[in-house]
Design a protein around this motif. Structure first.
Motif, short mmCIF file in Angstrom:
data_model
loop_
_atom_site.label_atom_id
_atom_site.label_comp_id
_atom_site.label_asym_id
_atom_site.label_seq_id
_atom_site.Cartn_x
_atom_site.Cartn_y
_atom_site.Cartn_z
N VAL A 78 25.34 33.05 36.84
CA VAL A 78 26.35 34.10 36.84
C VAL A 78 25.98 35.16 37.87
N VAL A 97 31.15 40.05 35.14
CA VAL A 97 31.06 38.76 35.83
C VAL A 97 32.03 38.72 37.01
N TRP A 100 30.92 32.61 38.37
CA TRP A 100 30.04 31.84 37.49
C TRP A 100 30.19 30.35 37.80
#
Length: 104
Positions: A78, A97, A100
């Motif tokens: 990530v 995030v 990913w």
């Protein structure tokens, strides 16, 4: 009178320091196992690294969050921006995030 001026100046300094936002953190890349913690609808996706660091994942895209949640537990790499926030009443490192990918 001078004492009051010094007290006022000290209070203004403390208030000024308390209202400054924390410095922005650069993006990081972490790898680890993502598991779901907590009960729905308050469940969170948490990534644990090999060094036992924990990050609560905050996805920009809800479809990405649902895709990871459907496969949890899953190993991911990530890239995201870390920040400190509260989770279940305690300070916890969150990771916003950006990207990913699944690992084997």
């Amino acid at each position: 009178m001078r004492c009051y001026g010094l007290l006022l100046l000290s209070m203004l300094f403390v208030i000024g320091c308390a209202t400054q936002p924390p410095p922005a953190q650069p993006p990081i890349v972490v790898e680890g196992e993502v598991v779901s913690r907590g009960q729905a609808p308050f469940a969170a996706l948490v990534l644990e690294t090999a060094a036992h660091n924990y990050y609560l994942l905050v996805f920009e895209n809800e479809a990405d969050r649902q895709a990871v949640a459907a496969e949890a537990p899953v190993r991911l790499r990530v890239e995201g921006t870390p920040y400190l926030d509260r989770w279940q009443g305690i300070p916890y490192t969150h990771l916003r995030v950006h990207r990913w990918e699944r690992l084997r």
